[in-house]
Design a protein around this motif. Sequence first.
Motif, PDB file in Angstrom:
ATOM      1  N   SER A 196       9.034  20.284 168.888  1.00 11.16           N
ATOM      2  CA  SER A 196       9.131  19.418 170.180  1.00 11.16           C
ATOM      3  C   SER A 196       8.197  18.794 170.859  1.00 11.16           C
ATOM      4  O   SER A 196       7.446  17.866 171.015  1.00 11.16           O
ATOM      5  CB  SER A 196       9.579  20.514 170.995  1.00 11.16           C
ATOM      6  N   SER A 197       6.735  20.168 171.312  1.00 16.85           N
ATOM      7  CA  SER A 197       5.851  19.636 172.599  1.00 16.85           C
ATOM      8  C   SER A 197       4.859  19.153 171.570  1.00 16.85           C
ATOM      9  O   SER A 197       4.392  17.896 172.236  1.00 16.85           O
ATOM     10  CB  SER A 197       5.362  20.880 173.489  1.00 16.85           C
ATOM     11  N   TYR A 198       4.624  18.849 170.512  1.00 19.72           N
ATOM     12  CA  TYR A 198       3.212  18.439 169.705  1.00 19.72           C
ATOM     13  C   TYR A 198       3.866  16.925 169.459  1.00 19.72           C
ATOM     14  O   TYR A 198       3.118  16.115 169.377  1.00 19.72           O
ATOM     15  CB  TYR A 198       2.763  19.385 168.603  1.00 19.72           C
ATOM     16  N   MET A 199       5.224  16.849 169.064  1.00 17.91           N
ATOM     17  CA  MET A 199       5.283  15.969 168.393  1.00 17.91           C
ATOM     18  C   MET A 199       5.076  14.114 168.750  1.00 17.91           C
ATOM     19  O   MET A 199       5.040  13.494 168.229  1.00 17.91           O
ATOM     20  CB  MET A 199       6.786  15.627 167.566  1.00 17.91           C
ATOM     21  N   ILE A 200       5.514  14.553 170.273  1.00 21.64           N
ATOM     22  CA  ILE A 200       5.336  13.239 170.921  1.00 21.64           C
ATOM     23  C   ILE A 200       3.813  12.379 171.237  1.00 21.64           C
ATOM     24  O   ILE A 200       3.649  11.959 170.598  1.00 21.64           O
ATOM     25  CB  ILE A 200       5.994  13.278 172.729  1.00 21.64           C
ATOM     26  N   ALA A 201       2.828  13.207 171.293  1.00 21.38           N
ATOM     27  CA  ALA A 201       1.239  13.065 170.925  1.00 21.38           C
ATOM     28  C   ALA A 201       1.418  13.000 169.872  1.00 21.38           C
ATOM     29  O   ALA A 201       0.339  12.278 169.709  1.00 21.38           O
ATOM     30  CB  ALA A 201       0.670  14.495 172.276  1.00 21.38           C
ATOM     31  N   TYR A 202       1.589  13.654 168.886  1.00 20.90           N
ATOM     32  CA  TYR A 202       1.160  13.410 167.552  1.00 20.90           C
ATOM     33  C   TYR A 202       1.225  11.837 167.063  1.00 20.90           C
ATOM     34  O   TYR A 202       0.683  11.362 166.916  1.00 20.90           O
ATOM     35  CB  TYR A 202       1.777  14.364 166.734  1.00 20.90           C
ATOM     36  N   MET A 203       2.640  11.744 167.393  1.00 23.99           N
ATOM     37  CA  MET A 203       3.339  10.109 167.351  1.00 23.99           C
ATOM     38  C   MET A 203       2.528   9.123 167.618  1.00 23.99           C
ATOM     39  O   MET A 203       2.083   8.224 166.875  1.00 23.99           O
ATOM     40  CB  MET A 203       4.989  10.308 167.132  1.00 23.99           C
ATOM     41  N   ILE A 237      12.475   9.626 162.633  1.00 21.28           N
ATOM     42  CA  ILE A 237      13.498  10.672 163.110  1.00 21.28           C
ATOM     43  C   ILE A 237      14.080  11.186 162.145  1.00 21.28           C
ATOM     44  O   ILE A 237      14.382  12.450 162.391  1.00 21.28           O
ATOM     45  CB  ILE A 237      14.582   8.666 163.548  1.00 21.28           C
ATOM     46  N   VAL A 238      14.418  11.151 160.776  1.00 21.17           N
ATOM     47  CA  VAL A 238      15.316  11.805 159.865  1.00 21.17           C
ATOM     48  C   VAL A 238      13.681  12.692 159.703  1.00 21.17           C
ATOM     49  O   VAL A 238      14.013  13.949 159.293  1.00 21.17           O
ATOM     50  CB  VAL A 238      15.272  10.401 158.380  1.00 21.17           C
ATOM     51  N   GLY A 239      12.047  13.038 159.593  1.00 16.60           N
ATOM     52  CA  GLY A 239      11.799  14.113 159.419  1.00 16.60           C
ATOM     53  C   GLY A 239      11.733  15.402 160.432  1.00 16.60           C
ATOM     54  O   GLY A 239      11.911  16.520 160.444  1.00 16.60           O
ATOM     55  N   THR A 240      11.394  14.451 162.014  1.00 17.64           N
ATOM     56  CA  THR A 240      11.938  15.132 162.835  1.00 17.64           C
ATOM     57  C   THR A 240      13.228  15.974 163.136  1.00 17.64           C
ATOM     58  O   THR A 240      12.798  17.130 163.398  1.00 17.64           O
ATOM     59  CB  THR A 240      11.218  14.392 163.788  1.00 17.64           C
ATOM     60  N   ALA A 241      14.193  15.540 162.840  1.00 16.84           N
ATOM     61  CA  ALA A 241      15.583  16.164 162.242  1.00 16.84           C
ATOM     62  C   ALA A 241      15.716  17.495 161.797  1.00 16.84           C
ATOM     63  O   ALA A 241      16.685  18.585 162.160  1.00 16.84           O
ATOM     64  CB  ALA A 241      16.296  14.911 162.384  1.00 16.84           C
ATOM     65  N   LEU A 242      15.045  16.866 160.885  1.00 18.59           N
ATOM     66  CA  LEU A 242      14.870  18.090 159.830  1.00 18.59           C
ATOM     67  C   LEU A 242      14.037  19.420 159.765  1.00 18.59           C
ATOM     68  O   LEU A 242      14.806  20.553 159.346  1.00 18.59           O
ATOM     69  CB  LEU A 242      13.860  17.469 158.473  1.00 18.59           C
ATOM     70  N   LEU A 243      13.049  19.423 160.672  1.00 22.35           N
ATOM     71  CA  LEU A 243      12.082  20.085 161.352  1.00 22.35           C
ATOM     72  C   LEU A 243      13.742  20.472 162.412  1.00 22.35           C
ATOM     73  O   LEU A 243      13.171  21.718 162.493  1.00 22.35           O
ATOM     74  CB  LEU A 243      10.871  19.437 161.884  1.00 22.35           C
ATOM     75  N   ALA A 244      13.808  19.784 163.371  1.00 23.88           N
ATOM     76  CA  ALA A 244      14.656  20.684 163.701  1.00 23.88           C
ATOM     77  C   ALA A 244      15.546  21.948 163.855  1.00 23.88           C
ATOM     78  O   ALA A 244      16.161  22.467 164.633  1.00 23.88           O
ATOM     79  CB  ALA A 244      15.361  19.483 165.248  1.00 23.88           C
ATOM     80  N   ALA A 246       4.996  18.450 177.764  1.00 28.28           N
ATOM     81  CA  ALA A 246       4.857  18.091 176.610  1.00 28.28           C
ATOM     82  C   ALA A 246       4.887  16.048 176.394  1.00 28.28           C
ATOM     83  O   ALA A 246       4.188  15.209 175.638  1.00 28.28           O
ATOM     84  CB  ALA A 246       5.453  18.293 175.330  1.00 28.28           C
ATOM     85  N   ILE A 247       5.415  15.832 177.616  1.00 29.81           N
ATOM     86  CA  ILE A 247       5.916  14.899 177.549  1.00 29.81           C
ATOM     87  C   ILE A 247       5.450  13.989 178.359  1.00 29.81           C
ATOM     88  O   ILE A 247       5.052  12.547 177.918  1.00 29.81           O
ATOM     89  CB  ILE A 247       7.619  13.921 178.199  1.00 29.81           C
ATOM     90  N   MET A 248       4.697  13.959 179.242  1.00 34.41           N
ATOM     91  CA  MET A 248       3.557  13.881 180.203  1.00 34.41           C
ATOM     92  C   MET A 248       1.644  13.982 179.736  1.00 34.41           C
ATOM     93  O   MET A 248       1.280  14.117 180.059  1.00 34.41           O
ATOM     94  CB  MET A 248       4.018  13.894 181.517  1.00 34.41           C
ATOM     95  N   SER A 249       2.052  14.559 178.519  1.00 39.17           N
ATOM     96  CA  SER A 249       0.936  15.538 177.479  1.00 39.17           C
ATOM     97  C   SER A 249      -0.277  14.233 177.862  1.00 39.17           C
ATOM     98  O   SER A 249      -1.642  14.094 178.009  1.00 39.17           O
ATOM     99  CB  SER A 249       0.820  16.030 176.718  1.00 39.17           C
ATOM    100  N   ALA A 250      -0.370  12.826 177.762  1.00 37.33           N
ATOM    101  CA  ALA A 250      -0.933  11.773 177.024  1.00 37.33           C
ATOM    102  C   ALA A 250      -1.719  11.082 178.725  1.00 37.33           C
ATOM    103  O   ALA A 250      -2.509  10.825 179.040  1.00 37.33           O
ATOM    104  CB  ALA A 250      -0.215  10.762 176.314  1.00 37.33           C
ATOM    105  N   THR A 251      -0.231  11.636 179.165  1.00 41.72           N
ATOM    106  CA  THR A 251      -0.545  10.270 180.942  1.00 41.72           C
ATOM    107  C   THR A 251      -1.339  11.617 181.782  1.00 41.72           C
ATOM    108  O   THR A 251      -2.658  11.594 182.269  1.00 41.72           O
ATOM    109  CB  THR A 251       0.419  10.494 181.402  1.00 41.72           C
ATOM    110  N   ILE A 252      -1.008  13.430 181.471  1.00 44.20           N
ATOM    111  CA  ILE A 252      -2.304  14.406 182.172  1.00 44.20           C
ATOM    112  C   ILE A 252      -3.917  14.489 181.911  1.00 44.20           C
ATOM    113  O   ILE A 252      -4.056  14.861 182.983  1.00 44.20           O
ATOM    114  CB  ILE A 252      -1.782  15.548 182.090  1.00 44.20           C
ATOM    115  N   ALA A 253      -3.389  14.461 180.731  1.00 47.28           N
ATOM    116  CA  ALA A 253      -5.371  14.137 179.611  1.00 47.28           C
ATOM    117  C   ALA A 253      -5.817  13.113 180.077  1.00 47.28           C
ATOM    118  O   ALA A 253      -6.876  13.035 180.387  1.00 47.28           O
ATOM    119  CB  ALA A 253      -4.877  13.928 178.279  1.00 47.28           C
TER     120      ALA A 253
END
Length: 452
Positions: free
Chosen positions: A276-283, A351-358, A51-58
């Motif tokens: 987790s996995s989607y949020m990095i690429a989404y943001m 940060i608040v929004g993703t923490a709420l989902l977490a 997930a962290i490297m998803s954009a680089t892997i693309a």
Amino acid sequence: MTTDTSAAVSAPQSARPVEPETAVTPGVRRKVATATAIGNFVEWFDSGAYAIMSATIAGLFFPQYDKTAALLATWAVFAGGFIARPLGAAFFGRYGDRIGRNRMLALSVLCMSGSTLLIGLLPSYATLGIAAPVLLFLLRAMQGFSTGGEYTGASAFIMEYAPEGRRARYASVVPLTVGLASVAGASTGLLITSLLDEAALNSWGWRVPFLLAGPLGLIGLYLRSRIQDTPVFRALEKDDVVQKAPLREAWRVCRRQVMTLFGYSITNAVGYYLMSSYMIAYMSEEVGYTKSQAMLTSMVAMLVYSLACPLMAAASDRFGRKPMLLIACGGFTVATLPAFWLIGEGLTGAIVGTALLAALVAVIGTSNVPAMVEMFPGQLRASGSAIGYTAAYVLFGGTAPFVATGLVSLGGTPLAPGFYLMGLGLVSALVVLFSFRETRHLPLTRTTVLEK
């Protein structure tokens, strides 16, 4: 020795439960918790790394004719890792019920660490052409095969060692280490992207998180190989009630439990992978944050998730699985859209929004783990839980980043994934309300399907 015991799993509630051979000492429980934690950490570090490297892997593994298409292809490979999960669930679940929980867990960590290490060594599209994404897909499939039996197998393993009244707290080691693995992955990705320029990141930097899986896997394998199988499974062997065909029998006599587990696990699956996995690429791709900001937000969210797990598990032990599952599903139904709106309102809001989902994922996950172990009888536990849980993660969890990316593109709004998760939360709340039966007080040693 194995024997066909169909009568045992369909017998009346008064049937005698198997008796564990010896008492379990606190020292043994600590060793079990440590081995489960480290092995599970290794298993889930790979998903965080991908997930962290998803954009680089693309950019490295797919032709860059269209940016969105390349990212969709990356998430399609991510989803491809889930295609092999049913095979892994069937394999590890069947043999976990036949020859023991611990042997299958040792094999799963070996498969996961080996395939993750090979991803780190894989040449890119520029070197291998179309073979590069094909090999990436196959290695992701091998990871999925391993994961198919890991989460449910590790859950059954630690639960069958746990003391009465504290099952959820012991079982919280499983989701907790998932969160810690993601934090470690996010920290590694944040450090790498901060220290390296784009050329170095594309050349070798992206490989580092995957290469770490090799030594970590050896540690997990060593620890798991030094622990005896669970008292419950040893008692099943002693009483000669181990199933010859546990998958078939689990579906025959535990179909309601399997479908109930599937019905609320879909929200657990999508909530976790969106958070987790989607949020990095989404943001970074949809909302406009930098990669470093997206990784920082993801890391904070996973820390919140990890810290919340033992607290929510204690609540589950006190109040029961059903109330906590209803709180989680209801929370997703009403709070997901505000969380996604906050994500678009600056870094603090993100940060608040993703923490709420977490936090919501922690609530559902820490009751899901003990519930899916408790609802099945001992000799069908690994198989029954693997069927329902894995089906939810294959059909909904693995496709969550792909579906979310497509919904944003089709709907023209970054809030689209929020509507998707809200709808699933409502469905799961209805399943829990009308189909789930409280499991907190059910004995793990039973060999019957208990019904109200």
